[in-house]
Each structure stands twice: as C-alpha cells, then as structure tokens.
Design a protein around this motif. Structure first.
Motif, PDB file in Angstrom:
ATOM      1  N   ARG A  65      -1.468  -0.176  -0.626  1.00 24.36           N
ATOM      2  CA  ARG A  65      -1.242   1.303  -1.270  1.00 24.36           C
ATOM      3  C   ARG A  65      -2.792   1.842  -1.279  1.00 24.36           C
ATOM      4  O   ARG A  65      -3.483   1.293  -1.898  1.00 24.36           O
ATOM      5  N   ASP A  66      -3.045   3.217  -0.697  1.00 24.76           N
ATOM      6  CA  ASP A  66      -4.292   3.461  -0.736  1.00 24.76           C
ATOM      7  C   ASP A  66      -4.191   5.191  -1.016  1.00 24.76           C
ATOM      8  O   ASP A  66      -2.976   5.799  -0.782  1.00 24.76           O
ATOM      9  N   ARG A  67      -5.409   5.808  -0.773  1.00 20.88           N
ATOM     10  CA  ARG A  67      -5.544   7.428  -1.249  1.00 20.88           C
ATOM     11  C   ARG A  67      -6.416   7.770  -0.156  1.00 20.88           C
ATOM     12  O   ARG A  67      -7.613   7.276  -0.421  1.00 20.88           O
ATOM     13  N   ALA A 121      -7.910  -4.845   4.902  1.00 22.16           N
ATOM     14  CA  ALA A 121      -6.712  -4.738   5.031  1.00 22.16           C
ATOM     15  C   ALA A 121      -6.351  -4.986   3.387  1.00 22.16           C
ATOM     16  O   ALA A 121      -5.198  -4.377   3.067  1.00 22.16           O
ATOM     17  N   ILE A 122      -7.095  -5.479   2.536  1.00 15.40           N
ATOM     18  CA  ILE A 122      -6.896  -5.740   1.120  1.00 15.40           C
ATOM     19  C   ILE A 122      -7.735  -5.095   0.036  1.00 15.40           C
ATOM     20  O   ILE A 122      -8.879  -4.770   0.513  1.00 15.40           O
ATOM     21  N   VAL A 123      -7.293  -4.619  -0.819  1.00 10.81           N
ATOM     22  CA  VAL A 123      -7.857  -3.581  -1.647  1.00 10.81           C
ATOM     23  C   VAL A 123      -8.622  -4.732  -2.575  1.00 10.81           C
ATOM     24  O   VAL A 123      -8.006  -5.346  -3.425  1.00 10.81           O
ATOM     25  N   PRO A 137      -5.650 -13.085   0.347  1.00 17.30           N
ATOM     26  CA  PRO A 137      -4.029 -12.862  -0.013  1.00 17.30           C
ATOM     27  C   PRO A 137      -3.562 -13.901  -0.667  1.00 17.30           C
ATOM     28  O   PRO A 137      -2.512 -13.537  -1.494  1.00 17.30           O
ATOM     29  N   SER A 138      -4.112 -15.210  -1.171  1.00 19.84           N
ATOM     30  CA  SER A 138      -3.758 -16.025  -1.957  1.00 19.84           C
ATOM     31  C   SER A 138      -3.927 -15.625  -3.439  1.00 19.84           C
ATOM     32  O   SER A 138      -3.257 -16.080  -4.497  1.00 19.84           O
ATOM     33  N   GLU A 139      -4.814 -14.478  -3.618  1.00 20.05           N
ATOM     34  CA  GLU A 139      -5.166 -14.021  -4.887  1.00 20.05           C
ATOM     35  C   GLU A 139      -4.490 -12.941  -5.403  1.00 20.05           C
ATOM     36  O   GLU A 139      -4.488 -12.309  -6.390  1.00 20.05           O
ATOM     37  N   LEU A 140      -3.575 -12.242  -4.435  1.00 14.86           N
ATOM     38  CA  LEU A 140      -2.849 -11.111  -4.674  1.00 14.86           C
ATOM     39  C   LEU A 140      -1.525 -11.251  -5.411  1.00 14.86           C
ATOM     40  O   LEU A 140      -0.877 -12.262  -5.324  1.00 14.86           O
ATOM     41  N   PRO A 141      -0.982 -10.434  -6.150  1.00 22.24           N
ATOM     42  CA  PRO A 141       0.722 -10.418  -6.652  1.00 22.24           C
ATOM     43  C   PRO A 141       1.419 -10.758  -5.616  1.00 22.24           C
ATOM     44  O   PRO A 141       1.023 -10.426  -4.451  1.00 22.24           O
ATOM     45  N   GLY A 142       2.365 -11.828  -5.930  1.00 21.30           N
ATOM     46  CA  GLY A 142       3.136 -12.140  -4.771  1.00 21.30           C
ATOM     47  C   GLY A 142       2.880 -13.258  -4.141  1.00 21.30           C
ATOM     48  O   GLY A 142       3.761 -14.011  -3.496  1.00 21.30           O
ATOM     49  N   CYS A 184       3.691   1.416  -5.153  1.00 24.77           N
ATOM     50  CA  CYS A 184       4.217   2.570  -5.174  1.00 24.77           C
ATOM     51  C   CYS A 184       3.666   3.528  -5.924  1.00 24.77           C
ATOM     52  O   CYS A 184       3.970   4.842  -5.905  1.00 24.77           O
ATOM     53  N   THR A 185       3.183   3.286  -6.821  1.00 23.73           N
ATOM     54  CA  THR A 185       2.472   4.307  -8.051  1.00 23.73           C
ATOM     55  C   THR A 185       1.235   3.775  -8.436  1.00 23.73           C
ATOM     56  O   THR A 185       0.840   2.478  -8.247  1.00 23.73           O
ATOM     57  N   GLY A 186       0.221   4.607  -9.243  1.00 20.90           N
ATOM     58  CA  GLY A 186      -1.040   3.928  -9.621  1.00 20.90           C
ATOM     59  C   GLY A 186      -2.103   4.018  -8.648  1.00 20.90           C
ATOM     60  O   GLY A 186      -2.052   4.556  -7.716  1.00 20.90           O
ATOM     61  N   ASP A 187      -2.986   3.155  -8.967  1.00 23.47           N
ATOM     62  CA  ASP A 187      -4.324   3.044  -8.255  1.00 23.47           C
ATOM     63  C   ASP A 187      -4.040   2.240  -7.069  1.00 23.47           C
ATOM     64  O   ASP A 187      -3.167   1.600  -6.761  1.00 23.47           O
ATOM     65  N   PRO A 188      -4.941   2.349  -5.972  1.00 18.77           N
ATOM     66  CA  PRO A 188      -4.635   1.550  -4.570  1.00 18.77           C
ATOM     67  C   PRO A 188      -4.802   0.082  -5.077  1.00 18.77           C
ATOM     68  O   PRO A 188      -5.520  -0.300  -5.796  1.00 18.77           O
ATOM     69  N   ALA A 189      -3.644  -0.635  -4.399  1.00 19.10           N
ATOM     70  CA  ALA A 189      -3.595  -2.101  -4.543  1.00 19.10           C
ATOM     71  C   ALA A 189      -2.911  -2.709  -3.375  1.00 19.10           C
ATOM     72  O   ALA A 189      -2.583  -1.994  -2.556  1.00 19.10           O
ATOM     73  N   SER A 190      -2.912  -3.969  -3.391  1.00 25.28           N
ATOM     74  CA  SER A 190      -2.277  -4.779  -2.147  1.00 25.28           C
ATOM     75  C   SER A 190      -1.591  -5.814  -3.005  1.00 25.28           C
ATOM     76  O   SER A 190      -1.785  -6.530  -4.025  1.00 25.28           O
TER      77      SER A 190
END
Length: 205
Positions: A28-30, A72-74, A79-84, A130-136
C-alpha cells in the motif's frame, strides 16, 4: 500447486511451489495524494524473464512488468522480514517482483473486502495495508493467487457495484477455482481469461 484445507468456502492456506517461502507481496502506497495498493508476484529472475519473453512473443499488447524487490517493498527489508512471513531466512538474491496490478479509488475500496477476508485466514491484520502509512505484507502462494485474479479482473473496472460483485464472487471461490482462473489470466495464449471471469461474476448487473 498449493495445498489447502477446505473449511466451507474458505481455506487454511498452507505450502506452495516454493515451500513456505512467501511468493506474493501486497504493498500500500500513497501517490499524488491518493492511496493505491499493488500486488506483486515474487519469482526467481530467470522465471520472471522467461515469462516476460513469452508475453512479448505472443501478446504484443500486454507487457510483464518486472521490478527489483526493493522497488516493490516499502522500507529496506526483504520479503522474509515483512508481516506475513515465517521465521525462515530465505535467500532472495536472484529473485525479483512481477507487478500484477495497482488498484486505486473505488477499486481500492472494494478489494479491501477481499483482503480482509483473505487476511483473516492468515491471522494477519488487514489494517496493515488497508489503512495507515505505506506498508508491505508478504503472502503465501495460495492467498496471492486468490488476490491476483481479483486485481487483474478489477483493474479496468469503474462501477462500484460491479467491482463489489467481483470481490464477493472471488471470496466465495474454492482454492481450485482460484488456481484455474489464475492459470487462464497469466497465460499468453488465453488473452480473454480475465474478461471471462468479469463476465461470469458481474455481467448480470
């Protein structure tokens, strides 16, 4: 193909073609004061290059956009360090990101319903993207496949009622149905696959 444990119309997402390695990233970005959400598929660079070359040979009007992972990642994370992601330390040196689609405006709002449903299956907080600051967020293969057919189908649509029907229809699909439409949508020899999905789910409106 991923394995899924059926629970009504939902599935407990388990392993995919690359084991438990996350193979999709949702960002998610702005941009220009507008929120947007982009889905990427992660792949070894040689596979991504081969896919792009197949489309260039068969589908001149369709391009496969390949990005570096850091594009691609904020944030400066893998990718291993992201939520999920799980706790495994995967090697990402020869991997890149294939952009599936970017949704804005009404499409962004309507796909949020499907994101929330998918994230609940993964015990993830949908507000992360879905909300808040840019994130991946990293996603396993099966969850990414479900979202990928939605992003592809919703990308050219404008009517909110039709967008909503597509999101709801994909949410109710079995995992096997999602893989079927995913295969049609990403095949250079099936240019009308995504259009057929839109007709199936929203042409009655």
């Amino acid at each position: 193909m991923s394995q899924g444990i059926a629970e009504g119309n939902s599935f407990a997402f388990t392993t995919g073609a690359y084991g438990n390695r996350p193979t999709f990233v949702l960002t998610r970005d702005r941009v220009d004061d507008q929120h947007e959400i982009t889905l990427y598929e992660l792949a070894p660079r040689d596979i991504a290059t081969a896919r792009r070359e197949r489309f260039e040979r068969v589908q001149k009007a369709v391009s496969v956009s390949v990005r570096e992972l850091e594009e691609a990642i904020v944030g400066d994370r893998s990718p291993s360090e992201l939520p999920g992601a799980d706790d495994a330390a995967y090697d990402w040196d020869d991997w890149c990101a294939i952009r599936i689609a970017t949704l804005r405006g009404g499409a962004f709002n309507e796909v949020s319903f499907l994101i929330e449903s998918t994230f609940r299956e993964l015990s993830l907080d949908p507000e992360t993207v879905c909300t808040g600051d840019p994130a991946s967020v990293s996603l396993p293969e099966a969850a990414g496949v479900r979202l990928s057919i939605a992003f592809r189908a919703m990308k050219p649509m404008r009517r909110r009622d039709r967008l909503r029907e597509v999101a709801k229809g994909i949410d109710q699909m079995s995992l096997g149905e999602c893989y079927y439409w995913h295969a049609k949508a990403r095949s250079p020899s099936s240019p009308s696959g995504t259009k057929a999905l839109r007709v199936l789910l929203a042409d009655h409106i």
